[in-house]
Write a protein that holds these residues in place. Structure first.
Motif, PDB file in Angstrom:
ATOM      1  N   ASP A 165       0.829  -1.199   0.000  1.00  0.00           N
ATOM      2  CA  ASP A 165       0.000   0.000   0.000  1.00  0.00           C
ATOM      3  C   ASP A 165       0.869   1.257   0.000  1.00  0.00           C
ATOM      4  OD1 ASP A 165      -2.245  -1.549   0.047  1.00  0.00           O
ATOM      5  OD2 ASP A 165      -2.500  -1.446   2.226  1.00  0.00           O
ATOM      6  N   ILE A 166       0.266   2.363  -0.434  1.00  0.00           N
ATOM      7  CA  ILE A 166       0.957   3.654  -0.398  1.00  0.00           C
ATOM      8  C   ILE A 166       1.209   4.059   1.053  1.00  0.00           C
ATOM      9  CG2 ILE A 166       0.777   6.094  -1.013  1.00  0.00           C
ATOM     10  CD1 ILE A 166       1.102   4.289  -3.397  1.00  0.00           C
ATOM     11  N   LEU A 167       2.406   4.595   1.300  1.00  0.00           N
ATOM     12  CA  LEU A 167       2.813   5.050   2.635  1.00  0.00           C
ATOM     13  C   LEU A 167       2.492   4.007   3.706  1.00  0.00           C
ATOM     14  CD1 LEU A 167       2.034   8.878   2.591  1.00  0.00           C
ATOM     15  CD2 LEU A 167       4.274   7.785   2.738  1.00  0.00           C
ATOM     16  N   GLU A 168       2.986   2.816   3.466  1.00  0.00           N
ATOM     17  CA  GLU A 168       2.868   1.729   4.431  1.00  0.00           C
ATOM     18  C   GLU A 168       4.243   1.446   5.021  1.00  0.00           C
ATOM     19  OE1 GLU A 168       1.882  -3.083   4.561  1.00  0.00           O
ATOM     20  OE2 GLU A 168       1.468  -1.905   2.767  1.00  0.00           O
ATOM     21  N   GLY A 169       4.297   1.193   6.315  1.00  0.00           N
ATOM     22  CA  GLY A 169       5.558   0.872   6.963  1.00  0.00           C
ATOM     23  C   GLY A 169       6.322   2.108   7.392  1.00  0.00           C
ATOM     24  N   ARG A 170       7.596   1.914   7.655  1.00  0.00           N
ATOM     25  CA  ARG A 170       8.436   2.957   8.232  1.00  0.00           C
ATOM     26  C   ARG A 170       8.784   4.037   7.206  1.00  0.00           C
ATOM     27  NH1 ARG A 170      14.663   2.176  10.254  1.00  0.00           N
ATOM     28  NH2 ARG A 170      14.747   3.851  11.802  1.00  0.00           N
ATOM     29  N   PHE A 171       8.648   5.296   7.618  1.00  0.00           N
ATOM     30  CA  PHE A 171       9.061   6.427   6.787  1.00  0.00           C
ATOM     31  C   PHE A 171       9.649   7.479   7.711  1.00  0.00           C
ATOM     32  CE2 PHE A 171       9.005  10.146   4.185  1.00  0.00           C
ATOM     33  CZ  PHE A 171       9.090   9.704   2.877  1.00  0.00           C
ATOM     34  N   ARG A 172      10.900   7.867   7.432  1.00  0.00           N
ATOM     35  CA  ARG A 172      11.627   8.797   8.301  1.00  0.00           C
ATOM     36  C   ARG A 172      11.691  10.164   7.619  1.00  0.00           C
ATOM     37  NH1 ARG A 172      16.573   4.894   7.976  1.00  0.00           N
ATOM     38  NH2 ARG A 172      15.776   5.147   5.860  1.00  0.00           N
ATOM     39  N   LEU A 173      11.073  11.144   8.244  1.00  0.00           N
ATOM     40  CA  LEU A 173      10.915  12.469   7.641  1.00  0.00           C
ATOM     41  C   LEU A 173      11.631  13.526   8.473  1.00  0.00           C
ATOM     42  CD1 LEU A 173       9.472  14.280   5.486  1.00  0.00           C
ATOM     43  CD2 LEU A 173       7.570  14.428   7.120  1.00  0.00           C
ATOM     44  N   GLY A 174      12.485  14.309   7.820  1.00  0.00           N
ATOM     45  CA  GLY A 174      13.135  15.427   8.484  1.00  0.00           C
ATOM     46  C   GLY A 174      12.401  16.730   8.176  1.00  0.00           C
ATOM     47  N   VAL A 175      12.321  17.612   9.165  1.00  0.00           N
ATOM     48  CA  VAL A 175      11.631  18.891   8.990  1.00  0.00           C
ATOM     49  C   VAL A 175      12.450  19.988   9.673  1.00  0.00           C
ATOM     50  CG1 VAL A 175       9.419  20.108   9.146  1.00  0.00           C
ATOM     51  CG2 VAL A 175       9.458  17.602   9.236  1.00  0.00           C
ATOM     52  N   ILE A 176      12.621  21.131   9.005  1.00  0.00           N
ATOM     53  CA  ILE A 176      13.381  22.226   9.605  1.00  0.00           C
ATOM     54  C   ILE A 176      12.584  22.859  10.746  1.00  0.00           C
ATOM     55  CG2 ILE A 176      14.788  22.699   7.578  1.00  0.00           C
ATOM     56  CD1 ILE A 176      12.911  25.026   6.915  1.00  0.00           C
ATOM     57  N   PRO A 177      13.261  23.467  11.733  1.00  0.00           N
ATOM     58  CA  PRO A 177      12.580  23.984  12.931  1.00  0.00           C
ATOM     59  C   PRO A 177      11.614  25.131  12.677  1.00  0.00           C
ATOM     60  CG  PRO A 177      14.932  23.682  13.341  1.00  0.00           C
ATOM     61  CD  PRO A 177      14.733  23.508  11.873  1.00  0.00           C
ATOM     62  N   THR A 178      11.776  25.856  11.576  1.00  0.00           N
ATOM     63  CA  THR A 178      10.861  26.968  11.302  1.00  0.00           C
ATOM     64  C   THR A 178       9.627  26.512  10.518  1.00  0.00           C
ATOM     65  OG1 THR A 178      12.164  27.552   9.338  1.00  0.00           O
ATOM     66  CG2 THR A 178      12.649  28.737  11.393  1.00  0.00           C
ATOM     67  N   VAL A 179       9.509  25.205  10.322  1.00  0.00           N
ATOM     68  CA  VAL A 179       8.312  24.628   9.702  1.00  0.00           C
ATOM     69  C   VAL A 179       7.632  23.638  10.643  1.00  0.00           C
ATOM     70  CG1 VAL A 179       7.488  23.100   7.851  1.00  0.00           C
ATOM     71  CG2 VAL A 179       9.064  24.954   7.314  1.00  0.00           C
ATOM     72  N   ALA A 180       8.414  22.791  11.299  1.00  0.00           N
ATOM     73  CA  ALA A 180       7.883  21.657  12.062  1.00  0.00           C
ATOM     74  C   ALA A 180       6.773  22.024  13.056  1.00  0.00           C
ATOM     75  CB  ALA A 180       9.026  20.931  12.770  1.00  0.00           C
ATOM     76  N   PRO A 181       6.969  23.019  13.951  1.00  0.00           N
ATOM     77  CA  PRO A 181       5.944  23.254  14.977  1.00  0.00           C
ATOM     78  C   PRO A 181       4.625  23.779  14.417  1.00  0.00           C
ATOM     79  CG  PRO A 181       8.030  24.339  15.519  1.00  0.00           C
ATOM     80  CD  PRO A 181       8.112  23.927  14.093  1.00  0.00           C
ATOM     81  N   TYR A 182       4.658  24.308  13.218  1.00  0.00           N
ATOM     82  CA  TYR A 182       3.481  24.970  12.652  1.00  0.00           C
ATOM     83  C   TYR A 182       2.770  24.105  11.617  1.00  0.00           C
ATOM     84  CZ  TYR A 182       6.606  28.340  14.676  1.00  0.00           C
ATOM     85  OH  TYR A 182       7.465  28.976  15.538  1.00  0.00           O
ATOM     86  N   LEU A 183       3.503  23.208  10.962  1.00  0.00           N
ATOM     87  CA  LEU A 183       2.909  22.336   9.954  1.00  0.00           C
ATOM     88  C   LEU A 183       2.483  20.987  10.524  1.00  0.00           C
ATOM     89  CD1 LEU A 183       2.364  22.086   6.838  1.00  0.00           C
ATOM     90  CD2 LEU A 183       4.581  20.918   6.705  1.00  0.00           C
ATOM     91  N   LEU A 184       3.293  20.422  11.410  1.00  0.00           N
ATOM     92  CA  LEU A 184       3.036  19.071  11.896  1.00  0.00           C
ATOM     93  C   LEU A 184       1.692  18.911  12.615  1.00  0.00           C
ATOM     94  CD1 LEU A 184       6.566  17.884  13.094  1.00  0.00           C
ATOM     95  CD2 LEU A 184       5.369  17.322  10.968  1.00  0.00           C
ATOM     96  N   PRO A 185       1.221  19.906  13.403  1.00  0.00           N
ATOM     97  CA  PRO A 185      -0.091  19.719  14.041  1.00  0.00           C
ATOM     98  C   PRO A 185      -1.226  19.495  13.047  1.00  0.00           C
ATOM     99  CG  PRO A 185       1.088  21.512  15.088  1.00  0.00           C
ATOM    100  CD  PRO A 185       1.880  21.137  13.864  1.00  0.00           C
ATOM    101  N   TYR A 186      -1.048  19.935  11.819  1.00  0.00           N
ATOM    102  CA  TYR A 186      -2.047  19.714  10.774  1.00  0.00           C
ATOM    103  C   TYR A 186      -1.712  18.492   9.925  1.00  0.00           C
ATOM    104  CZ  TYR A 186      -3.362  24.451  12.065  1.00  0.00           C
ATOM    105  OH  TYR A 186      -3.751  25.567  12.771  1.00  0.00           O
ATOM    106  N   LEU A 187      -0.425  18.251   9.704  1.00  0.00           N
ATOM    107  CA  LEU A 187      -0.007  17.149   8.841  1.00  0.00           C
ATOM    108  C   LEU A 187      -0.191  15.785   9.504  1.00  0.00           C
ATOM    109  CD1 LEU A 187       1.341  16.115   6.248  1.00  0.00           C
ATOM    110  CD2 LEU A 187       3.573  16.499   7.354  1.00  0.00           C
TER     111      LEU A 187
END
Length: 304
Positions: free
Chosen positions: A90-112
């Protein structure tokens, strides 16, 4: 003729990463004597010492440090090969390791994160927050599958696609809004009180580029590792700071902070998704991109 094995290369990387035989063995899921024996055999086959063994400390020798990037590339390419063979999953099944810069992570992740959890229940997402250079290195060596960062992503072996345009705003003490009289001009005197993120953050360079017509004096005294810290300083009247549009809601929750637009054309950055050129998970990356764009629309109030 004896040859190095993938197991030995993996054990080498665990030990180089942890600097401790016990922790490396735990990460590898083997006993410490088994890992130690494989490392010793690897050193014997290569005819060099890979690690300095001191009392309570393990570190790479110069020869080991020189070999490590090549070993990381081999391990990442093998991992990509294994994933390419996983046809039919399936699409996006299993382990996926995602890096996010600090000026995006706190504001995008609560929605993503809720979007991904609902759409892809079999996804095992791991998130790493760090500055762009670190994330690029970790994507290149296979420690991460992809990263979310601002252009440019100038690294060989990395592909990327744009996700969204993130316009900049000026966060100021609310009491100073009448004096600043928005929209803010690029040569506004208020920018002399601009407080910056510390070296290593891409937004620092973007802020300095914006202030090419004025000389920020506050930056000589203030610097922070996070936007959250800078916004609290703004809340207490210590200066102003540049924020991305996705941080506006968070900024204006603080007492005494207002986010003001710049005159057109407003400064902005392009946020993109980057991955290794050899990464075979094209369908995963496309689906992830779609979710990120939707999360961004929610973050800036364009979609509920």
């Amino acid at each position: 003729m004896m040859r190095l094995t993938l197991k030995q290369l993996a054990y080498f990387e665990y030990l180089a990463e942890t600097g401790h035989f016990g922790r490396a063995a735990q990460e590898a899921g083997v006993t410490q004597p088994a890992l130690s024996a494989q490392i010793a055999e690897m050193e014997g086959q290569l005819g060099i010492r890979l690690f300095e063994r001191g009392r309570g400390s393990i570190r790479l020798t110069a020869e080991g440090a020189e070999l490590r990037p090549r070993i990381q590339r081999i391990l990442s390419e093998v991992e990509d090969l294994e994933r390419a063979a996983m046809r039919g999953r399936d699409i996006l099944e299993g382990r996926f390791r995602l890096g996010v810069i600090p000026t995006v992570a706190p504001y995008l992740l609560p929605y993503l994160l809720p979007l991904l959890k609902e759409a892809f229940p079999k996804l095992q997402l791991e998130v790493r927050e760090s500055v762009t250079d670190t994330l690029l290195e970790e994507v290149s060596n296979g420690h991460l599958d992809a990263l979310i960062a601002a252009e440019p992503l100038s690294a060989s072996g990395i592909d990327h696609i744009p996700l969204f345009e993130d316009h900049f705003l000026l966060a100021v003490p609310t009491a100073e809004v009448p004096r600043i009289a928005p929209p803010v001009a690029h040569e506004a005197m208020a920018l002399e009180r601009l407080m910056l993120l510390e070296e290593g953050h891409c937004m620092r360079a973007q802020a300095l580029a914006l202030c090419s017509k004025v000389e920020p004096v506050a930056m000589q005294s203030f610097g922070a590792t996070s936007l959250a810290t800078l916004l609290h300083m703004v809340s207490h009247g210590l200066g102003v700071t540049l924020i991305p549009e996705i941080a506006r809601e968070t900024a204006e929750r603080l007492p005494g902070v207002s986010a003001l637009p710049f005159v057109a054309p407003s400064p902005s950055r392009t946020i993109c998704l980057g991955w290794r050129t050899t990464n075979p998970r094209s369908e995963d990356l496309q689906s992830l991109s779609d979710c990120i764009r939707k999360a961004h629309r929610k973050a800036v109030g364009l979609e509920k």
